[in-house]
Write an enzyme that holds these catalytic residues in place. Structure first.
Site, mmCIF file in Angstrom:
data_model
loop_
_atom_site.group_PDB
_atom_site.id
_atom_site.type_symbol
_atom_site.label_atom_id
_atom_site.label_comp_id
_atom_site.label_asym_id
_atom_site.label_seq_id
_atom_site.Cartn_x
_atom_site.Cartn_y
_atom_site.Cartn_z
ATOM 1 N N ASP A 110 -47.544 -24.593 -18.620
ATOM 2 C CA ASP A 110 -47.596 -24.066 -17.247
ATOM 3 C C ASP A 110 -46.642 -24.878 -16.442
ATOM 4 O O ASP A 110 -47.285 -26.628 -16.307
ATOM 5 C CB ASP A 110 -48.239 -23.382 -16.850
ATOM 6 C CG ASP A 110 -48.467 -23.040 -15.721
ATOM 7 O OD1 ASP A 110 -47.433 -21.686 -15.533
ATOM 8 O OD2 ASP A 110 -48.678 -23.305 -14.520
ATOM 9 N N GLU B 7 -49.200 -33.236 -35.692
ATOM 10 C CA GLU B 7 -50.183 -32.718 -36.815
ATOM 11 C C GLU B 7 -50.921 -31.778 -36.840
ATOM 12 O O GLU B 7 -51.356 -31.030 -38.462
ATOM 13 C CB GLU B 7 -51.980 -33.679 -35.927
ATOM 14 C CG GLU B 7 -51.914 -35.129 -35.408
ATOM 15 C CD GLU B 7 -52.123 -35.646 -34.315
ATOM 16 O OE1 GLU B 7 -53.699 -34.911 -34.832
ATOM 17 O OE2 GLU B 7 -52.956 -36.297 -33.455
HETATM 18 C C1 NOJ Z 1 -45.923 -20.667 -13.862
HETATM 19 C C2 NOJ Z 1 -46.402 -19.533 -14.023
HETATM 20 O O1 NOJ Z 1 -45.789 -18.812 -15.173
HETATM 21 C C3 NOJ Z 1 -47.131 -18.634 -12.329
HETATM 22 O O2 NOJ Z 1 -47.368 -17.197 -12.799
HETATM 23 C C4 NOJ Z 1 -48.419 -19.294 -11.513
HETATM 24 O O3 NOJ Z 1 -48.919 -18.732 -10.292
HETATM 25 C C5 NOJ Z 1 -47.909 -20.875 -11.692
HETATM 26 N N1 NOJ Z 1 -46.955 -21.129 -12.873
HETATM 27 C C6 NOJ Z 1 -49.267 -21.623 -11.597
HETATM 28 O O4 NOJ Z 1 -49.691 -21.579 -12.456
#
Ligand code: NOJ
Length: 533
Positions: free
Chosen positions: A208, A249
């Site tokens: 993310d 790994e």
């Molecule tokens: C990207 C994610 O896809 C989104 O849903 C989220 O709000 C933000 N990153 C923060 O984690």
């Protein structure tokens, strides 16, 4: 159960990966929120759809200030979704059906309820606990002003002050404090979390906000439109190289969520010892326009080739306006967070026709492809009544941006069941539109020209015919506003974005079309065909 997949092949170079937003997929215990029991019960549906892997949005313990992207414990499943034992069962049951699991790791920030942050707040200024985050004194005479001027990814402020007067940085909501990635303990912890999930059978990890973790250590003010102090910093590459060593790994795959518009900067993350793939957001940012889409395809392929990484194709996800709604608009058919507004009109007939064509286009392009749950049902973006909106993006924009709930509505499974068979005994966490019966999976399964039948057939062909997935693409001569290319083995994809019907290129067989050909056997406007040369 089938023998476990060992992940050693390059499955990810050509995979069709289905995104499950657990909260809205299927409700197994009837409480109004989707859960792991709901997903387990629907695995046969996903196997029949013909996907290779599931990417699960965060399923960890979370106060849900941002739909689970505020993680309180990376090793625990949120009780609303189930238990760790159930997640392990789900991973192994899916694997038994030939479906791999990708988990979502959130490294940039965690929840303000995570033990680390609570300890940091309690420990006070100057403590070792605070070094895991970005705590700073404020500016101004009494420290009453935030330490710098960085804008939030969600609009609004990026600094929040705690009771002792210090401020902490959060690029998203105040409930999502940013971690200090120059701290070795932060790095070690995430490598341990990667191991934790790989050991439980995860085949890959979606990272993310992957371009945001590293910050300029001085946290300087940023000039307008200059994101260099906190986006796409060179220090990130070292971080992901060490993630890659861990992933290797386990033959695990790393997938970056990288909103990095410069294709050269983007591809640097995909060098052989870094991430395996990353979401190609350029493609969904482009309008429904042949020249624009072709330019995106060419740029994408040109910048992936030198690093040897496969491209990915994404039409929507849990952050983005649903494809049929976007493509049904008179203008702004490309996605842009900044342009999201209430009440933008959309012609869903046009949008659906284009989304069907776009499905065949993206499934025929070189590389892997992502489908967001409900995309195979052709769901439009739903209008959420103001008093039911939950997304912090809406509130932080002071109500200007409708937020992302419209693409996160609980799925319709059965046309004639309460809550369309989502499984809830009570009202689901987000309301479902009253006119969604025709979108229900059971209705579509029985309707020859439905979106679901199109996706099933397209994914079946993509697995059984040669020429799909990773490999070269050659453009064919075509009329203006028509995209036509051939893949190895003579697989042809042609998409007509012009207003007139066009002749199909020479072929021996029509494999699939996104809509009927006209009486003269020509390809109508906003229609795609797969052919064998
Ligand atoms: C990207 C994610 O896809 C989104 O849903 C989220 O709000 C933000 N990153 C923060 O984690």
């Amino acid at each position: 159960m089938a023998a476990p997949l060992d992940h050693t092949d390059d499955w990810w170079r050509a995979a069709a990966i289905y995104q499950v937003y657990v909260r809205s997929f299927a409700d197994g215990d009837g409480d109004g929120t989707g859960d792991l029991a709901g997903v387990r019960a629907r695995l046969p549906y996903l196997a029949e759809l013909g996907i290779d892997a599931i990417w699960f949005n965060p399923w960890y313990l979370s106060p849900m200030a941002d739909g689970g992207y505020d993680v309180a414990d990376y090793r625990a499943i949120d009780p609303a979704f189930g238990t760790l034992a159930e997640a392990e069962k789900l991973i192994s049951e899916a694997r038994g059906l030939g479906i791999r699991t990708i988990v979502d790791i959130v490294p940039n920030h965690l929840s303000d309820q995570h033990a680390w942050f609570r300890a940091a707040v309690a420990a006070g200024p100057g403590s070792a606990e605070r070094e895991l985050f970005h705590f700073r004194p404020g500016r101004g005479e009494n420290g009453e002003l935030p330490p710098n001027n960085w804008p939030s990814q969600f609009s609004g402020e990026t600094w929040t002050r705690v009771a002792d007067g210090e401020w902490y940085l959060h690029l998203f909501t105040p409930e999502q404090p940013d971690l200090n990635w120059s701290h070795p303990v932060v790095r070690q912890e995430h490598e341990d979390v990667l191991r934790f999930w790989f050991e439980r059978g995860a085949a890959g990890v979606r990272i993310d906000s992957a371009a945001l973790c590293a910050k300029d250590p001085d946290l300087p003010d940023a000039a307008e439109d200059d994101t260099t102090p906190y986006v796409d910093r060179d220090e990130l590459h070292d971080i992901y190289r060490s993630w890659r060593a861990v992933a290797d790994e386990y033959n695990g795959v790393l997938i970056g969520e990288l909103w990095v518009p410069d294709p050269d900067r983007f591809s640097r993350y995909l060098r052989p010892d870094e991430l395996h793939t990353a979401f190609n957001f350029d493609f969904l940012a482009r309008p429904w326009d042949a020249a624009e889409l072709r330019a995106s395809i060419d740029t994408t392929l040109a910048f992936h080739a030198p690093v040897g990484a496969p491209a990915t194709w994404v039409l929507c996800n849990h952050d983005v306006t649903r494809t049929v709604t976007r493509y049904g608009r008179a203008e702004d058919t490309g996605f842009d967070f900044a342009k999201k507004r209430f009440g933008t009109p959309s012609d869903l007939v046009t949008g659906t026709r284009r989304a069907r064509a776009a499905a065949l286009l993206s499934l025929a392009l070189p590389g892997s492809v992502y489908l967001f749950q409900g995309e195979e049902l052709g769901l439009p973006e739903a209008d959420i009544p103001l008093d039911r909106i939950q997304d912090p993006m809406h509130f932080r924009s002071l109500g200007v941006d409708p937020g992302r709930d419209g693409c996160r509505v609980p799925l319709p499974w059965r046309a004639d069941a309460p809550h369309y068979g989502f499984g809830s005994e009570q009202e689901p966490w987000l309301p479902q539109p009253a006119d969604w019966s025709a979108y229900a999976a059971d209705r579509q399964a029985a309707t020859e020209d439905s979106m679901l039948v199109l996706y099933r057939e397209a994914l079946r062909l993509r697995r059984t015919e040669t020429g799909f997935g990773d490999g070269p693409l050659n453009w064919l001569p075509s009329a203006q506003d028509v995209l036509a290319f051939v893949r190895t083995g003579g697989l042809i994809c042609v998409v007509n974005l012009s207003e007139e019907p066009v002749e199909l290129p020479g072929h021996t067989r029509v494999l699939l079309t996104s809509g009927p050909l006209d009486d003269g056997g020509r390809l109508p406007q906003d229609t795609a065909a797969w052919l064998r040369s």
